[in-house]
Design a protein around this motif. Sequence first.
Motif, PDB file in Angstrom:
ATOM      1  N   LEU A 240     -37.070 -26.205 -42.319  1.00  0.00           N
ATOM      2  CA  LEU A 240     -35.888 -26.447 -41.633  1.00  0.00           C
ATOM      3  C   LEU A 240     -35.967 -25.865 -40.135  1.00  0.00           C
ATOM      4  O   LEU A 240     -36.802 -25.069 -39.772  1.00  0.00           O
ATOM      5  CB  LEU A 240     -34.767 -25.607 -42.151  1.00  0.00           C
ATOM      6  N   VAL A 241     -35.232 -26.746 -39.258  1.00  0.00           N
ATOM      7  CA  VAL A 241     -35.332 -26.576 -37.834  1.00  0.00           C
ATOM      8  C   VAL A 241     -33.842 -26.126 -37.548  1.00  0.00           C
ATOM      9  O   VAL A 241     -33.201 -26.905 -37.794  1.00  0.00           O
ATOM     10  CB  VAL A 241     -35.899 -27.678 -37.035  1.00  0.00           C
ATOM     11  N   THR A 242     -33.633 -25.352 -36.790  1.00  0.00           N
ATOM     12  CA  THR A 242     -32.381 -24.734 -36.329  1.00  0.00           C
ATOM     13  C   THR A 242     -32.299 -25.146 -34.659  1.00  0.00           C
ATOM     14  O   THR A 242     -33.174 -24.167 -33.875  1.00  0.00           O
ATOM     15  CB  THR A 242     -32.015 -23.307 -36.559  1.00  0.00           C
ATOM     16  N   PHE A 243     -31.328 -25.830 -34.208  1.00  0.00           N
ATOM     17  CA  PHE A 243     -31.043 -26.124 -32.757  1.00  0.00           C
ATOM     18  C   PHE A 243     -30.071 -24.865 -32.349  1.00  0.00           C
ATOM     19  O   PHE A 243     -29.162 -24.754 -33.200  1.00  0.00           O
ATOM     20  CB  PHE A 243     -30.333 -27.485 -32.505  1.00  0.00           C
ATOM     21  N   SER A 244     -30.070 -24.639 -31.188  1.00  0.00           N
ATOM     22  CA  SER A 244     -29.185 -23.600 -30.809  1.00  0.00           C
ATOM     23  C   SER A 244     -29.070 -23.939 -29.122  1.00  0.00           C
ATOM     24  O   SER A 244     -30.000 -24.069 -28.528  1.00  0.00           O
ATOM     25  CB  SER A 244     -29.546 -21.961 -31.257  1.00  0.00           C
ATOM     26  N   CYS A 245     -27.792 -23.409 -28.762  1.00  0.00           N
ATOM     27  CA  CYS A 245     -27.616 -23.455 -27.457  1.00  0.00           C
ATOM     28  C   CYS A 245     -26.297 -22.375 -27.117  1.00  0.00           C
ATOM     29  O   CYS A 245     -25.559 -21.974 -28.222  1.00  0.00           O
ATOM     30  CB  CYS A 245     -27.265 -24.720 -26.485  1.00  0.00           C
ATOM     31  N   SER A 246     -26.053 -21.949 -26.186  1.00  0.00           N
ATOM     32  CA  SER A 246     -24.733 -20.942 -25.955  1.00  0.00           C
ATOM     33  C   SER A 246     -23.544 -21.754 -25.969  1.00  0.00           C
ATOM     34  O   SER A 246     -22.469 -21.145 -26.069  1.00  0.00           O
ATOM     35  CB  SER A 246     -25.000 -20.132 -24.528  1.00  0.00           C
ATOM     36  N   ALA A 247     -23.571 -22.788 -25.727  1.00  0.00           N
ATOM     37  CA  ALA A 247     -22.154 -23.560 -25.629  1.00  0.00           C
ATOM     38  C   ALA A 247     -21.653 -24.311 -26.963  1.00  0.00           C
ATOM     39  O   ALA A 247     -20.518 -24.798 -27.257  1.00  0.00           O
ATOM     40  CB  ALA A 247     -22.305 -24.805 -24.700  1.00  0.00           C
ATOM     41  N   TYR A 248     -22.373 -24.172 -28.162  1.00  0.00           N
ATOM     42  CA  TYR A 248     -22.192 -24.722 -29.381  1.00  0.00           C
ATOM     43  C   TYR A 248     -22.750 -24.004 -30.337  1.00  0.00           C
ATOM     44  O   TYR A 248     -23.824 -23.446 -30.435  1.00  0.00           O
ATOM     45  CB  TYR A 248     -22.794 -26.156 -29.467  1.00  0.00           C
ATOM     46  N   PRO A 249     -22.017 -24.299 -31.661  1.00  0.00           N
ATOM     47  CA  PRO A 249     -22.648 -23.419 -32.826  1.00  0.00           C
ATOM     48  C   PRO A 249     -24.196 -23.730 -33.191  1.00  0.00           C
ATOM     49  O   PRO A 249     -24.496 -25.254 -32.995  1.00  0.00           O
ATOM     50  CB  PRO A 249     -21.830 -23.707 -34.273  1.00  0.00           C
ATOM     51  N   ASP A 250     -24.878 -23.113 -33.947  1.00  0.00           N
ATOM     52  CA  ASP A 250     -26.366 -23.580 -34.372  1.00  0.00           C
ATOM     53  C   ASP A 250     -26.205 -24.527 -35.271  1.00  0.00           C
ATOM     54  O   ASP A 250     -25.247 -24.803 -36.001  1.00  0.00           O
ATOM     55  CB  ASP A 250     -27.068 -22.414 -34.894  1.00  0.00           C
ATOM     56  N   ILE A 251     -27.109 -25.560 -35.151  1.00  0.00           N
ATOM     57  CA  ILE A 251     -27.299 -26.556 -36.070  1.00  0.00           C
ATOM     58  C   ILE A 251     -28.724 -26.503 -36.866  1.00  0.00           C
ATOM     59  O   ILE A 251     -29.604 -26.340 -36.226  1.00  0.00           O
ATOM     60  CB  ILE A 251     -27.423 -27.804 -35.545  1.00  0.00           C
ATOM     61  N   THR A 252     -28.586 -26.891 -38.052  1.00  0.00           N
ATOM     62  CA  THR A 252     -29.956 -26.687 -38.850  1.00  0.00           C
ATOM     63  C   THR A 252     -30.144 -27.867 -39.568  1.00  0.00           C
ATOM     64  O   THR A 252     -29.039 -28.356 -40.230  1.00  0.00           O
ATOM     65  CB  THR A 252     -29.945 -25.520 -40.090  1.00  0.00           C
TER      66      THR A 252
ATOM     67  N   LEU B 298     -34.658 -27.221 -20.757  1.00  0.00           N
ATOM     68  CA  LEU B 298     -33.803 -26.550 -19.851  1.00  0.00           C
ATOM     69  C   LEU B 298     -32.624 -27.277 -19.573  1.00  0.00           C
ATOM     70  O   LEU B 298     -32.657 -28.478 -19.698  1.00  0.00           O
ATOM     71  CB  LEU B 298     -34.754 -26.433 -18.611  1.00  0.00           C
ATOM     72  N   ALA B 299     -31.695 -26.609 -19.031  1.00  0.00           N
ATOM     73  CA  ALA B 299     -30.378 -27.114 -18.942  1.00  0.00           C
ATOM     74  C   ALA B 299     -30.434 -28.279 -17.993  1.00  0.00           C
ATOM     75  O   ALA B 299     -29.667 -29.122 -18.171  1.00  0.00           O
ATOM     76  CB  ALA B 299     -29.585 -25.884 -18.035  1.00  0.00           C
ATOM     77  N   GLU B 300     -31.414 -28.249 -16.973  1.00  0.00           N
ATOM     78  CA  GLU B 300     -31.193 -29.592 -16.020  1.00  0.00           C
ATOM     79  C   GLU B 300     -31.757 -30.590 -16.571  1.00  0.00           C
ATOM     80  O   GLU B 300     -31.761 -31.783 -16.240  1.00  0.00           O
ATOM     81  CB  GLU B 300     -31.958 -29.049 -14.765  1.00  0.00           C
ATOM     82  N   ASP B 301     -32.642 -30.716 -17.844  1.00  0.00           N
ATOM     83  CA  ASP B 301     -33.250 -31.749 -18.717  1.00  0.00           C
ATOM     84  C   ASP B 301     -32.342 -32.178 -19.687  1.00  0.00           C
ATOM     85  O   ASP B 301     -32.788 -33.212 -20.266  1.00  0.00           O
ATOM     86  CB  ASP B 301     -34.594 -31.326 -18.950  1.00  0.00           C
ATOM     87  N   VAL B 302     -31.334 -31.634 -20.073  1.00  0.00           N
ATOM     88  CA  VAL B 302     -30.430 -31.729 -21.238  1.00  0.00           C
ATOM     89  C   VAL B 302     -29.986 -33.308 -21.147  1.00  0.00           C
ATOM     90  O   VAL B 302     -30.106 -33.940 -22.079  1.00  0.00           O
ATOM     91  CB  VAL B 302     -29.483 -30.705 -21.507  1.00  0.00           C
TER      92      VAL B 302
ATOM     93  N   GLU C  26     -24.318 -32.510 -25.753  1.00  0.00           N
ATOM     94  CA  GLU C  26     -23.245 -32.955 -25.151  1.00  0.00           C
ATOM     95  C   GLU C  26     -22.598 -31.696 -24.399  1.00  0.00           C
ATOM     96  O   GLU C  26     -22.556 -31.469 -23.500  1.00  0.00           O
ATOM     97  CB  GLU C  26     -22.057 -33.931 -25.635  1.00  0.00           C
ATOM     98  N   ALA C  27     -22.156 -30.740 -25.452  1.00  0.00           N
ATOM     99  CA  ALA C  27     -21.803 -29.330 -25.121  1.00  0.00           C
ATOM    100  C   ALA C  27     -22.798 -28.634 -24.120  1.00  0.00           C
ATOM    101  O   ALA C  27     -22.445 -28.163 -23.152  1.00  0.00           O
ATOM    102  CB  ALA C  27     -21.473 -28.613 -26.180  1.00  0.00           C
ATOM    103  N   ALA C  28     -23.873 -28.648 -24.318  1.00  0.00           N
ATOM    104  CA  ALA C  28     -25.040 -28.008 -23.299  1.00  0.00           C
ATOM    105  C   ALA C  28     -25.117 -28.645 -22.247  1.00  0.00           C
ATOM    106  O   ALA C  28     -25.234 -27.973 -21.041  1.00  0.00           O
ATOM    107  CB  ALA C  28     -26.477 -28.050 -24.116  1.00  0.00           C
ATOM    108  N   ALA C  29     -25.126 -30.296 -22.224  1.00  0.00           N
ATOM    109  CA  ALA C  29     -25.043 -30.946 -20.809  1.00  0.00           C
ATOM    110  C   ALA C  29     -23.565 -30.504 -20.022  1.00  0.00           C
ATOM    111  O   ALA C  29     -23.616 -30.285 -18.851  1.00  0.00           O
ATOM    112  CB  ALA C  29     -25.231 -32.128 -20.976  1.00  0.00           C
ATOM    113  N   LYS C  30     -22.683 -30.259 -20.510  1.00  0.00           N
ATOM    114  CA  LYS C  30     -21.368 -30.096 -19.950  1.00  0.00           C
ATOM    115  C   LYS C  30     -21.416 -28.652 -19.406  1.00  0.00           C
ATOM    116  O   LYS C  30     -20.797 -28.399 -18.401  1.00  0.00           O
ATOM    117  CB  LYS C  30     -20.236 -30.271 -20.880  1.00  0.00           C
ATOM    118  N   THR C  31     -21.896 -27.531 -20.107  1.00  0.00           N
ATOM    119  CA  THR C  31     -22.004 -26.365 -19.766  1.00  0.00           C
ATOM    120  C   THR C  31     -23.115 -25.977 -19.013  1.00  0.00           C
ATOM    121  O   THR C  31     -23.318 -24.583 -18.578  1.00  0.00           O
ATOM    122  CB  THR C  31     -21.863 -25.084 -20.759  1.00  0.00           C
ATOM    123  N   LYS C  32     -23.911 -26.810 -18.992  1.00  0.00           N
ATOM    124  CA  LYS C  32     -25.502 -26.647 -18.159  1.00  0.00           C
ATOM    125  C   LYS C  32     -26.240 -25.388 -18.922  1.00  0.00           C
ATOM    126  O   LYS C  32     -26.487 -24.313 -18.444  1.00  0.00           O
ATOM    127  CB  LYS C  32     -25.440 -26.098 -16.720  1.00  0.00           C
TER     128      LYS C  32
END
Length: 101
Positions: A2-14, A38-42, A88-94
Motif C-alpha cells: 500500500l502507498v500513502t500520499f500525504s500533504c499538509s492541506a489534505y487528508p492522507d490517501i492510501t 516539492l511545492a513548486e513542482d506540484v 489540487e489542494a497542495a497546489a493551492k496551499t503551496k
Amino acid sequence: MLVTFSCSAYPDITMFGDVAVRLLRLMGHSGIVPGAILAEDVQAALDHLLASIQAEQQLAGPDQSEDEEGEPVVSLSHRALPLIELLEAAAKTKSNVMWDK
C-alpha cells in the motif's frame, strides 16, 4: 503493498501499490516509493497527470463494465480522483506532497 500520499492541506490517501506507482509515472515521476514533490513542482505534476489520464482514456476505447470474473471495472481516472484532489489542494496551499509504503 500500500502507498500513502500525504500533504499538509489534505487528508492522507492510501492506494494499492500498483495503482499508485502507475499514477506516479503518469505524473512524470519514476514511481519509486518513498518519494516527494516539492511545492513548486506540484502544479506541473498535476497537469501532467491530468493530461496523461485524458490521453489514456482516448486510447482505451469503449469501457468494459465487468472483468473476466464478473466484477465491476474501476477505471484509472476514477482511481486517480482522490490523488487529483490532494494535488489540487497542495497546489493551492503551496504544500509539498509525499508518499511512502
